[in-house]
Scaffold this active site. Structure first.
Site, PDB file in Angstrom:
ATOM      1  N   ARG A 122      14.649  31.694   3.166  1.00  0.00           N
ATOM      2  CA  ARG A 122      13.966  32.183   4.360  1.00  0.00           C
ATOM      3  C   ARG A 122      14.986  32.120   5.497  1.00  0.00           C
ATOM      4  O   ARG A 122      15.528  31.075   5.802  1.00  0.00           O
ATOM      5  CB  ARG A 122      12.742  31.317   4.679  1.00  0.00           C
TER       6      ARG A 122
ATOM      7  N   HIS B 276      16.769  33.183  10.811  1.00  0.00           N
ATOM      8  CA  HIS B 276      15.888  33.638  11.890  1.00  0.00           C
ATOM      9  C   HIS B 276      16.200  32.942  13.207  1.00  0.00           C
ATOM     10  O   HIS B 276      16.708  31.829  13.223  1.00  0.00           O
ATOM     11  CB  HIS B 276      14.423  33.322  11.548  1.00  0.00           C
TER      12      HIS B 276
ATOM     13  N   HIS C  56      18.518  30.124  12.075  1.00  0.00           N
ATOM     14  CA  HIS C  56      18.146  29.074  11.127  1.00  0.00           C
ATOM     15  C   HIS C  56      17.581  29.674   9.848  1.00  0.00           C
ATOM     16  O   HIS C  56      16.879  30.682   9.893  1.00  0.00           O
ATOM     17  CB  HIS C  56      17.098  28.155  11.766  1.00  0.00           C
TER      18      HIS C  56
ATOM     19  N   TYR D 151       7.818  22.165  10.638  1.00  0.00           N
ATOM     20  CA  TYR D 151       8.723  22.118  11.788  1.00  0.00           C
ATOM     21  C   TYR D 151       7.992  22.358  13.096  1.00  0.00           C
ATOM     22  O   TYR D 151       7.025  23.091  13.179  1.00  0.00           O
ATOM     23  CB  TYR D 151       9.884  23.104  11.621  1.00  0.00           C
TER      24      TYR D 151
ATOM     25  N   ARG E 101       0.812  -1.221   0.000  1.00  0.00           N
ATOM     26  CA  ARG E 101       0.000   0.000   0.000  1.00  0.00           C
ATOM     27  C   ARG E 101       0.843   1.268   0.000  1.00  0.00           C
ATOM     28  O   ARG E 101       0.375   2.341  -0.332  1.00  0.00           O
ATOM     29  CB  ARG E 101      -0.907   0.031   1.242  1.00  0.00           C
TER      30      ARG E 101
END
Length: 191
Positions: free
Chosen positions: A59, A62, A119, A132, A23
């Site tokens: 991105r 931060h 990060h 996350y 499956r």
């Protein structure tokens, strides 16, 4: 679940195990007992999803600091990223060093990043989704970051002309960040 310590103390690269059948497969994304065996105790309080339409979107970098510092557990549910983290723990032997890992929907990896790290990531394909967990509630008053192309860090980003927000373009250099937040680790952050 295979936990491998990264080159920066406290970072772990995690490879997920799959149980396939006709499956498809079953996969455990988080196992508190396994994390505790490695001394990683987290009370995940939020799970976030970031979607980027274009390849080459950056991105970051931060972070949250003080009592709102976050531990993160990052994975890619669709697409691929070059995931970057910078050690900003002043008491760390790898202070101001960075590392990166490749996270894709196919390689079944996650990265655990402790408090005190900036990060960011760069998408490597269109329509990338990053999911996350964090162990602290987001606080705009405690957010900060470092310019993605800081000359001191010399991060080897895979994209030279990224798609990046105006907010991230205005993040300070590492030197300015450290001067502005000289005491950020003295505001209740624990390692």
């Amino acid at each position: 679940m295979i936990m491998i310590p990264g080159s920066l103390p406290g970072v772990y690269e995690i490879t997920l195990s799959s149980n396939p059948d006709l499956r498809g497969y079953f996969q455990r994304l988080y196992d508190e007992q396994t994390f505790q065996e490695f001394g990683l105790h987290c009370n995940w309080v939020q799970e976030n999803r970031s979607f980027s339409r274009k390849k080459g979107t950056i991105r970051g970098l931060h972070m949250q600091f003080g009592v709102h510092a976050e531990t993160k557990l990052i994975r890619v549910s669709k697409g691929a990223i070059y995931d970057v983290f910078v050690d900003l723990r002043k008491d760390s032997p790898t202070f101001c060093m960075w590392d990166a890992v490749l996270l894709t929907e196919d390689n079944q990896r996650m990265v655990y990043i402790p408090k005190g790290f900036a990060h960011g990531f760069c998408t490597l394909v269109d329509d990338t989704e990053v999911v996350y967990k964090v162990d602290h509630v987001y606080s705009p008053a405690h957010e900060g970051g470092v310019y993605w192309k800081d000359e001191t860090l010399r991060i080897n980003w895979p994209i030279l002309k990224p798609v990046i927000s105006n907010k991230d373009q205005r993040l300070p250099s590492l030197e300015v960040f450290l001067n502005q937040h000289e005491d950020y680790q003295n505001r209740g952050r624990s390692t």
